[in-house]
Design an enzyme around this catalytic site. Structure first.
Site, PDB file in Angstrom:
ATOM      1  N   ALA A 236       0.836  -1.203   0.000  1.00  0.00           N
ATOM      2  CA  ALA A 236       0.000   0.000   0.000  1.00  0.00           C
ATOM      3  C   ALA A 236       0.866   1.246   0.000  1.00  0.00           C
ATOM      4  CB  ALA A 236      -0.912   0.003   1.221  1.00  0.00           C
ATOM      5  N   CYS A 237       0.357   2.275  -0.685  1.00  0.00           N
ATOM      6  CA  CYS A 237       1.075   3.541  -0.721  1.00  0.00           C
ATOM      7  C   CYS A 237       0.106   4.677  -0.428  1.00  0.00           C
ATOM      8  CB  CYS A 237       1.752   3.747  -2.064  1.00  0.00           C
ATOM      9  SG  CYS A 237       0.615   4.046  -3.412  1.00  0.00           S
ATOM     10  N   ASP A 238       0.667   5.844  -0.254  1.00  0.00           N
ATOM     11  CA  ASP A 238      -0.147   7.002   0.086  1.00  0.00           C
ATOM     12  C   ASP A 238      -0.761   7.633  -1.146  1.00  0.00           C
ATOM     13  OD1 ASP A 238      -1.330   8.922   1.671  1.00  0.00           O
ATOM     14  OD2 ASP A 238       0.451  10.160   1.802  1.00  0.00           O
TER      15      ASP A 238
ATOM     16  N   ILE B  38      -3.812   3.458  -0.112  1.00  0.00           N
ATOM     17  CA  ILE B  38      -4.350   3.176   1.214  1.00  0.00           C
ATOM     18  C   ILE B  38      -5.876   3.213   1.218  1.00  0.00           C
ATOM     19  CG2 ILE B  38      -4.521   4.058   3.587  1.00  0.00           C
ATOM     20  CD1 ILE B  38      -1.599   4.947   3.320  1.00  0.00           C
TER      21      ILE B  38
END
Length: 106
Positions: free
Chosen positions: A15-17, A46
């Protein structure tokens, strides 16, 4: 703190922002490393982590947000996209057995 046996992991999410950079490369690397294992590796923001994710890998500073958005997943925070021991432990648990323990704090 949550945990899961490596043999029970069927979906692993990186997951990334916001971006599609280093986290996408990490997901691709994990797909290659785990290609012979019965594990799906995906990349998601996210805000869109699927509810069936068993383990979510994310930068340590994002772990609290990920836990809030994916409360049923084991969340493992890492500090480096390449060569991080936390990521290596997840890969080893999937390949060789062992328990993946979620990290606490951010």
């Amino acid at each position: 703190m949550s945990s899961i046996d490596g043999g029970d992991i069927r979906k692993l999410v990186v997951a990334c922002d916001a971006g599609m950079g280093s986290s996408v490369m990490l997901a691709a690397q994990l797909r290659r490393e785990l290609r012979k294992m019965p594990v799906i590796v995906e990349h998601h923001a996210i805000a869109s982590i699927p509810s069936d994710a068993d383990v979510v890998l994310c930068q340590a500073g994002l772990a609290d947000r990920v836990r809030a958005g994916a409360p049923r997943s084991v969340v493992v925070g890492f500090r480096m996209f390449l060569g991080d021991p936390a990521v290596a432990r997840v890969v080893a648990a999937v390949k060789q057995g062992g328990v993946v323990v979620g990290t606490t704090g951010g």
